[in-house]
Write an enzyme that holds these catalytic residues in place. Sequence first.
Site, PDB file in Angstrom:
ATOM      1  CB  SER A 102     -18.593  -2.288  59.728  1.00  0.00           C
ATOM      2  OG  SER A 102     -18.039  -2.755  58.523  1.00  0.00           O
ATOM      3  CG  PHE A 140     -29.002   3.350  58.208  1.00  0.00           C
ATOM      4  CD1 PHE A 140     -29.331   4.687  58.354  1.00  0.00           C
ATOM      5  CD2 PHE A 140     -29.088   2.771  56.953  1.00  0.00           C
ATOM      6  CE1 PHE A 140     -29.741   5.446  57.265  1.00  0.00           C
ATOM      7  CE2 PHE A 140     -29.495   3.516  55.856  1.00  0.00           C
ATOM      8  CZ  PHE A 140     -29.828   4.852  56.005  1.00  0.00           C
ATOM      9  N   GLY A 141     -31.643   0.893  59.499  1.00  0.00           N
ATOM     10  CA  GLY A 141     -32.461  -0.165  58.921  1.00  0.00           C
ATOM     11  C   GLY A 141     -32.991   0.193  57.550  1.00  0.00           C
ATOM     12  CB  THR A 143     -30.566  -4.127  53.622  1.00  0.00           C
ATOM     13  OG1 THR A 143     -29.657  -3.286  52.934  1.00  0.00           O
ATOM     14  CG2 THR A 143     -30.586  -5.495  52.963  1.00  0.00           C
ATOM     15  N   GLY A 148     -32.498  -5.675  48.615  1.00  0.00           N
ATOM     16  CA  GLY A 148     -31.208  -5.122  48.943  1.00  0.00           C
ATOM     17  C   GLY A 148     -30.863  -3.972  48.009  1.00  0.00           C
ATOM     18  CD  GLN A 290      13.489 -11.829  36.840  1.00  0.00           C
ATOM     19  OE1 GLN A 290      12.671 -12.218  36.013  1.00  0.00           O
ATOM     20  NE2 GLN A 290      14.754 -11.577  36.536  1.00  0.00           N
ATOM     21  CD  GLU A 374     -23.094   1.147  53.381  1.00  0.00           C
ATOM     22  OE1 GLU A 374     -24.043   1.668  52.791  1.00  0.00           O
ATOM     23  OE2 GLU A 374     -23.016   1.099  54.619  1.00  0.00           O
ATOM     24  CB  THR A 376     -23.547  -5.150  44.361  1.00  0.00           C
ATOM     25  OG1 THR A 376     -24.336  -4.618  43.284  1.00  0.00           O
ATOM     26  CG2 THR A 376     -24.472  -5.722  45.433  1.00  0.00           C
ATOM     27  CG  PHE A 394     -30.317   1.356  37.769  1.00  0.00           C
ATOM     28  CD1 PHE A 394     -29.773   0.672  38.828  1.00  0.00           C
ATOM     29  CD2 PHE A 394     -29.647   2.488  37.303  1.00  0.00           C
ATOM     30  CE1 PHE A 394     -28.603   1.091  39.447  1.00  0.00           C
ATOM     31  CE2 PHE A 394     -28.486   2.916  37.907  1.00  0.00           C
ATOM     32  CZ  PHE A 394     -27.949   2.221  38.993  1.00  0.00           C
TER      33      PHE A 394
END
Length: 395
Positions: A102, A140-141, A143, A148, A290, A374, A376, A394
């Site tokens: 990350s 990196f801003g 969210t 989100g 097995q 990145e 859901t 959406f």
Amino acid sequence: MSAGTLPPFDPDDPLGIDDLLEPEDLAVRTTVRQWAADRVLPHVADWYERGELPGIRELTRELGSLGALGMSLKGYGCTGASAVQYGLACLELEAADSGIRSLVSVQGSLAMYAIHRFGSEEQKQEWLPRMASGEVIGCFGLTEPDHGSDPAGMRTYAKRDGADWVLTGRKMWITNGSVAGVAVVWARTDEGIRGFVVPTDTPGFSAPEIKHKWSLRASVTSELVLDEVRLPADAVLPEVTGLRGPLSCLSHARYGIIWGALGAARASFASALEYARSREQFGKPIGGFQLTQAKLADMAVELHKGVLLAHHLGRRMDAGRLRPEQVSFGKLNNVREAIEICRTARTILGANGISLEYPVMRHATNLESVLTYEGTVEMHQLVLGKALTGLDAFR
């Protein structure tokens, strides 16, 4: 090898995928794997238990020396590696810990990528060489606490004040935030959504670290607070307006996750396989039963199918033919299968599977975050659903 002679079966590479790799690809993989074995694996269980990543600045500089930061970017001190090589590096880093991958993803695929693709020449010259070397850490801003999956609803706002910009708002769940020297922050403006390059020592900027996480514990996660942060006119990324900017960065980062999640899965599978060969119950190793073999076979099938998928998407990226929907395909499948592999590996280890002596539970809990960030599962399903049907679900 004579005609008709088959190579031996390799449990580590049952499909012979390494045959698809060039010597340069294998060299990258070996280098990153060795670094992770030396610098991360001996300590990461302790870091995870303590909930911290000590020495992050030194680790970042070492990753810069390896060429792992912004490695698929060209120029400005970046390696210019292929997409497949970048993917292999992500896999090896996440086989050590998702938090390390990350760190690299946010540095290279989000912060550096945004500046490289959308920044001015002055911004590139100022920041990219120092970020590529690991001298400067980036974040990196995008969210926010209340936004989100719907970044279009962001509340962070940038207004003009004479020749300056003034930013106000909050960002949440920001990897590297409290150790970053520069932040790429996305904000609403009267012109649409714009990106800003924000030195973190600017008055009004703060990044309190988020504590009490049960996932990605060996990673720095922060909130960004922007309290009337004043920036000069040239702080804005000049080459993009609208959500296309941050979403293209996310697509690049998701590509790394397609490979990275398989690293966590591989490490968990390898731990389960070794355990199954040595752990005895009812008079023989449990790998001889097995039901255990069925679990191992299913895990291997999904793991190496995922590697084939990642490799295919990497070749498409190198050819300039990788679509965002295909990235969603890879992220959805590989993270979902990786977390299931980790959970199944845990059952093979039994009670030992919850111990930090083994990596399985650490990887499983990390992947709970990777499953969400990145994009859901549901968002990637809807991306594919829209591509398949032509209908937007959406809204």
